[in-house]
Write a protein that holds these residues in place. Structure first.
Motif, PDB file in Angstrom:
ATOM      1  N   LYS A  83       5.389 -36.639  33.128  1.00  0.00           N
ATOM      2  CA  LYS A  83       4.291 -37.529  33.505  1.00  0.00           C
ATOM      3  C   LYS A  83       3.115 -36.722  34.074  1.00  0.00           C
ATOM      4  N   LYS A  84       3.423 -35.710  34.890  1.00  0.00           N
ATOM      5  CA  LYS A  84       2.365 -34.855  35.431  1.00  0.00           C
ATOM      6  C   LYS A  84       1.688 -34.056  34.324  1.00  0.00           C
ATOM      7  N   GLN A  85       2.479 -33.649  33.305  1.00  0.00           N
ATOM      8  CA  GLN A  85       1.897 -32.928  32.171  1.00  0.00           C
ATOM      9  C   GLN A  85       0.871 -33.786  31.446  1.00  0.00           C
ATOM     10  N   LEU A  86       1.175 -35.063  31.264  1.00  0.00           N
ATOM     11  CA  LEU A  86       0.233 -35.964  30.609  1.00  0.00           C
ATOM     12  C   LEU A  86      -1.085 -36.030  31.373  1.00  0.00           C
ATOM     13  N   ILE A  87      -0.973 -36.214  32.678  1.00  0.00           N
ATOM     14  CA  ILE A  87      -2.177 -36.340  33.503  1.00  0.00           C
ATOM     15  C   ILE A  87      -2.970 -35.041  33.493  1.00  0.00           C
ATOM     16  N   ALA A  88      -2.255 -33.898  33.644  1.00  0.00           N
ATOM     17  CA  ALA A  88      -2.939 -32.604  33.675  1.00  0.00           C
ATOM     18  C   ALA A  88      -3.622 -32.305  32.346  1.00  0.00           C
ATOM     19  N   LEU A  89      -2.949 -32.635  31.231  1.00  0.00           N
ATOM     20  CA  LEU A  89      -3.556 -32.396  29.927  1.00  0.00           C
ATOM     21  C   LEU A  89      -4.809 -33.252  29.762  1.00  0.00           C
ATOM     22  N   GLY A  90      -4.756 -34.484  30.251  1.00  0.00           N
ATOM     23  CA  GLY A  90      -5.939 -35.333  30.186  1.00  0.00           C
ATOM     24  C   GLY A  90      -7.114 -34.729  30.932  1.00  0.00           C
ATOM     25  N   GLN A  91      -6.858 -34.151  32.105  1.00  0.00           N
ATOM     26  CA  GLN A  91      -7.937 -33.510  32.867  1.00  0.00           C
ATOM     27  C   GLN A  91      -8.474 -32.281  32.144  1.00  0.00           C
ATOM     28  N   ARG A  92      -7.564 -31.488  31.550  1.00  0.00           N
ATOM     29  CA  ARG A  92      -8.005 -30.276  30.853  1.00  0.00           C
ATOM     30  C   ARG A  92      -8.808 -30.598  29.604  1.00  0.00           C
ATOM     31  N   ARG A  93      -8.502 -31.724  28.952  1.00  0.00           N
ATOM     32  CA  ARG A  93      -9.170 -32.064  27.693  1.00  0.00           C
ATOM     33  C   ARG A  93     -10.352 -33.008  27.878  1.00  0.00           C
ATOM     34  N   GLY A  94     -10.648 -33.397  29.133  1.00  0.00           N
ATOM     35  CA  GLY A  94     -11.848 -34.182  29.372  1.00  0.00           C
ATOM     36  C   GLY A  94     -11.666 -35.681  29.401  1.00  0.00           C
ATOM     37  N   TYR A  95     -10.432 -36.166  29.519  1.00  0.00           N
ATOM     38  CA  TYR A  95     -10.195 -37.614  29.622  1.00  0.00           C
ATOM     39  C   TYR A  95     -10.151 -37.984  31.112  1.00  0.00           C
ATOM     40  N   PHE A  96     -11.301 -37.945  31.737  1.00  0.00           N
ATOM     41  CA  PHE A  96     -11.351 -38.091  33.193  1.00  0.00           C
ATOM     42  C   PHE A  96     -11.126 -39.527  33.657  1.00  0.00           C
ATOM     43  N   ASP A  97     -11.186 -40.477  32.764  1.00  0.00           N
ATOM     44  CA  ASP A  97     -10.905 -41.870  33.118  1.00  0.00           C
ATOM     45  C   ASP A  97      -9.457 -42.246  32.810  1.00  0.00           C
ATOM     46  N   GLY A  98      -8.667 -41.285  32.357  1.00  0.00           N
ATOM     47  CA  GLY A  98      -7.296 -41.556  31.953  1.00  0.00           C
ATOM     48  C   GLY A  98      -6.419 -41.968  33.131  1.00  0.00           C
ATOM     49  N   VAL A  99      -5.533 -42.942  32.886  1.00  0.00           N
ATOM     50  CA  VAL A  99      -4.591 -43.421  33.908  1.00  0.00           C
ATOM     51  C   VAL A  99      -3.250 -43.695  33.243  1.00  0.00           C
ATOM     52  N   ILE A 100      -2.203 -43.644  34.053  1.00  0.00           N
ATOM     53  CA  ILE A 100      -0.883 -44.079  33.600  1.00  0.00           C
ATOM     54  C   ILE A 100      -0.853 -45.599  33.762  1.00  0.00           C
ATOM     55  N   SER A 101      -0.894 -46.323  32.652  1.00  0.00           N
ATOM     56  CA  SER A 101      -1.001 -47.787  32.711  1.00  0.00           C
ATOM     57  C   SER A 101       0.352 -48.462  32.894  1.00  0.00           C
ATOM     58  N   ARG A 102       1.418 -47.856  32.409  1.00  0.00           N
ATOM     59  CA  ARG A 102       2.769 -48.394  32.608  1.00  0.00           C
ATOM     60  C   ARG A 102       3.709 -47.241  32.911  1.00  0.00           C
ATOM     61  N   ASN A 103       4.510 -47.427  33.930  1.00  0.00           N
ATOM     62  CA  ASN A 103       5.415 -46.364  34.379  1.00  0.00           C
ATOM     63  C   ASN A 103       6.664 -47.045  34.935  1.00  0.00           C
ATOM     64  N   ARG A 104       7.677 -47.190  34.096  1.00  0.00           N
ATOM     65  CA  ARG A 104       8.863 -47.920  34.535  1.00  0.00           C
ATOM     66  C   ARG A 104      10.125 -47.205  34.038  1.00  0.00           C
ATOM     67  N   VAL A 105      11.033 -46.977  34.978  1.00  0.00           N
ATOM     68  CA  VAL A 105      12.358 -46.443  34.669  1.00  0.00           C
ATOM     69  C   VAL A 105      13.357 -47.513  35.111  1.00  0.00           C
ATOM     70  N   THR A 106      13.929 -48.245  34.150  1.00  0.00           N
ATOM     71  CA  THR A 106      14.834 -49.357  34.437  1.00  0.00           C
ATOM     72  C   THR A 106      16.272 -48.882  34.287  1.00  0.00           C
ATOM     73  N   VAL A 107      16.996 -48.873  35.409  1.00  0.00           N
ATOM     74  CA  VAL A 107      18.361 -48.352  35.428  1.00  0.00           C
ATOM     75  C   VAL A 107      19.346 -49.506  35.565  1.00  0.00           C
ATOM     76  N   ASN A 108      20.330 -49.534  34.695  1.00  0.00           N
ATOM     77  CA  ASN A 108      21.461 -50.460  34.821  1.00  0.00           C
ATOM     78  C   ASN A 108      22.680 -49.606  35.141  1.00  0.00           C
TER      79      ASN A 108
END
Length: 581
Positions: free
Chosen positions: A144-169
């Protein structure tokens, strides 16, 4: 009062030692490797005071559960046994991790312009988790941090994680992962601002890999900063994307340059069995004027090879990749049994493209030496060219692998001012290849030839001839002791053999190295070759062992070698310091 205070301090010190020693020792059983290490990391160091011990014991079970849950074990059995009869107390934490939870469904998606970005496509193709894997929260969070960091390096400064869910049963030992990123638009480079008072801006602009309107890429800014630093024109360089001033899809770029010191002086010392002890003094003026001119004056003294060189550099189309060099030099050297004195000037244009360096040049050489009690003094005008390439991986001073290759050619003719007609070519190679984590192979080779008329052989200067032997050539032989030999009659009427070099050169070396530790390695090597006149090749062989210490400036090599091509040879010690390339 002083005595009472001293006694009080002694008692207090003794009491503190008893109170704040370790108050509990613990061990973790039932798990191995990563699980145990993570449990111990969560628990931390053993408590020292009784108060710390109480808190430690109260929180140990919760910390153990969290530590194993982070690695996908949600239903562990934990048994804690504390022995309070000992001092310090002892505690055993027995953990049975039971069945882990495994990933059953993965939904990772990118929305926005990054969806079609090759860098993001490659990142998603290398997803570090798959269906059936045990859930590892650290791996998931890292991606998840890689996604955010890559967005910053490539110029997607408005990028956000819109859904982040780990559902454990935990009952069904299953996990569903949902991770969506909304990248927004990719910003572009805006205006570049910098201080234009330090030098002619065309040289800075020639380093620019970015233009207003280009798609933003942090690697382009890093390359710009690196090349500005390599020019040595500035004492410090800052290249910054002003993300706080985003507007209209553009990112302003600010370049801050600090002026370099007008002059710098360096003093160095060194030792090699080839050239003995040496001391050097280097004076640099990295920026003489606003047009990027620089100079370097280097004086070096050793008993075998004292020399001095002045070089004046003028950037042509690019301050790093296209430079005109004007130089003058003086040098004394010993070649075989000849003592040579040289002086000359050179004009050279050096051009770089990637890892290749090409040049063409013209130099004058006035060289004097003495042979058979006859003083010789010849002059040469030598136009030439060179081509070299270097690639390596790993440390600069101790590369894991690499290849260096260099080719040189120069010639002289009586019609342009040389005393004789000649054409000289030379090449050298160095190759490093890993065999395993602790083993590697190093190979070297040299090839050379001078083409001249047979009647002009005596007028070929020692520096234009070829010699072999020494720590960088054929070990087991002294420095430049291998070459064509002639009989010379001395003042006493006794003839003796004198090494005068050859018009051909062939040498090769193969070395096996084993790293005993990260800083020490052993070596076994064999060298072979000869410096000879055409048709008189007589191979010489040397072999030996070495011990190398990895210092901050490169390997310090202590090597013991012997000539194995002669009967009853003596051993020779070689010492050298420096990197492979």
């Amino acid at each position: 009062m002083f005595r009472i205070a001293s006694i009080f301090l002694l008692v207090l010190t003794f009491y503190s030692g008893l109170t704040y020693g370790s108050s509990l020792e613990y061990s973790v059983t039932g798990v191995r490797s990563e699980l145990r290490e993570n449990i111990e990391a969560w628990l931390g160091a053993a408590p020292e005071t009784p108060a710390e011990r109480s808190n430690f014991v109260a929180s140990v079970e919760g910390n153990v559960r969290q530590s194993v849950k982070a690695l996908g074990y949600y239903r562990p059995d934990i048994d804690i046994v504390i022995d309070k009869s000992s001092s310090p107390w002892s505690m055993i934490v027995a953990v049975t991790p039971n069945e882990p939870v495994r990933i059953t469904q993965i939904d990772v998606a990118i929305a926005g312009e990054a969806k079609d970005d090759p860098e993001f496509i490659a990142l998603l193709a290398s997803l570090p988790f798959a269906a059936g894997d045990i859930l590892h929260h650290g791996v998931y969070d890292g991606f998840k941090k890689q996604l955010i960091a890559l967005g910053q390096r490539r110029g997607y400064f408005d990028g956000v994680i819109s859904r982040n869910r780990v559902t454990v049963n935990a009952d069904q030992h299953s996990v569903n992962i949902t991770l969506h990123m909304s990248s927004g638009v990719r910003y572009r480079f805006g205006e570049v601002s910098m201080d234009e008072g330090l030098m002619d801006m065309r040289w800075v602009e020639s380093l620019m890999h970015i233009q207003p309107g280009d798609l933003f890429d942090m690697s382009a800014l890093q390359k710009l900063r690196s090349e500005l630093q390599q020019t040595r024109y500035f004492s410090s360089v800052s290249v910054r994307a002003e993300v706080e001033n985003l507007a209209n899809g553009l990112v302003p770029i600010s370049v801050t340059l600090a002026p370099v010191n007008r002059h710098s002086i360096e003093v160095g010392v060194g030792f090699s069995t080839d050239t003995q002890e040496r001391i050097s003094l280097t004076w640099r003026t990295p920026l003489i004027n606003r047009y990027g001119h620089s100079q370097e004056t280097r004086l070096e003294y050793s008993t075998i090879n004292p020399r001095g060189r002045f070089t004046y550099n003028i950037p042509l189309s690019h301050p790093l990749n296209d430079v005109l060099q004007l130089s003058a030099y003086l040098e004394d050297n010993e070649y075989g049994d000849l003592e040579s004195n040289q002086k000359g000037v050179r004009v050279r244009r050096e051009m770089r493209k990637g890892k290749w360096i090409a040049s063409y040049s013209a130099r004058t050489l006035d060289e004097s030496w003495e042979l058979q009690q006859v003083h010789r003094d010849n002059s040469y005008v030598l136009p030439g060219a060179s081509l070299s390439h270097k690639s390596r991986s790993g440390s600069l001073v101790d590369p894991e692998a690499g290849l260096h290759q260099a080719y040189y050619a120069e010639g002289g003719h009586e019609d342009i001012g040389s005393d004789i007609n000649l054409f000289r070519i030379y090449s050298n190679f160095r190759f490093v290849a890993p065999l395993s984590a602790r083993q590697r192979l190093v190979a070297r080779a040299e090839l050379g030839a001078v083409f001249i008329s047979s009647g002009d052989r005596g007028d070929l200067a020692p520096s234009l001839s070829f010699f072999a032997g020494g720590s960088q050539s054929i070990r087991g032989f002294s420095y430049q002791s291998i070459g064509n030999e002639v009989l010379v009659e001395g003042p006493d009427g006794v003839s003796r053999s004198v090494t005068v070099g050859g018009d051909r050169l062939v040498t090769a070396s193969l070395e096996y190295q084993y790293y005993v530790t990260d800083t020490w390695r052993g070596a076994l090597f064999a060298d072979a070759g000869d410096a000879f006149d055409e048709g008189d090749f007589d191979a010489k062989y040397g072999a030996g062992v070495g011990v190398h210490y990895m210092s901050p400036v490169g390997a310090i090599r202590l090597e013991l070698a012997r000539d194995i091509s002669e009967d009853s040879p003596s051993w020779r010690v070689h010492i050298n310091i420096g990197a492979e390339f």
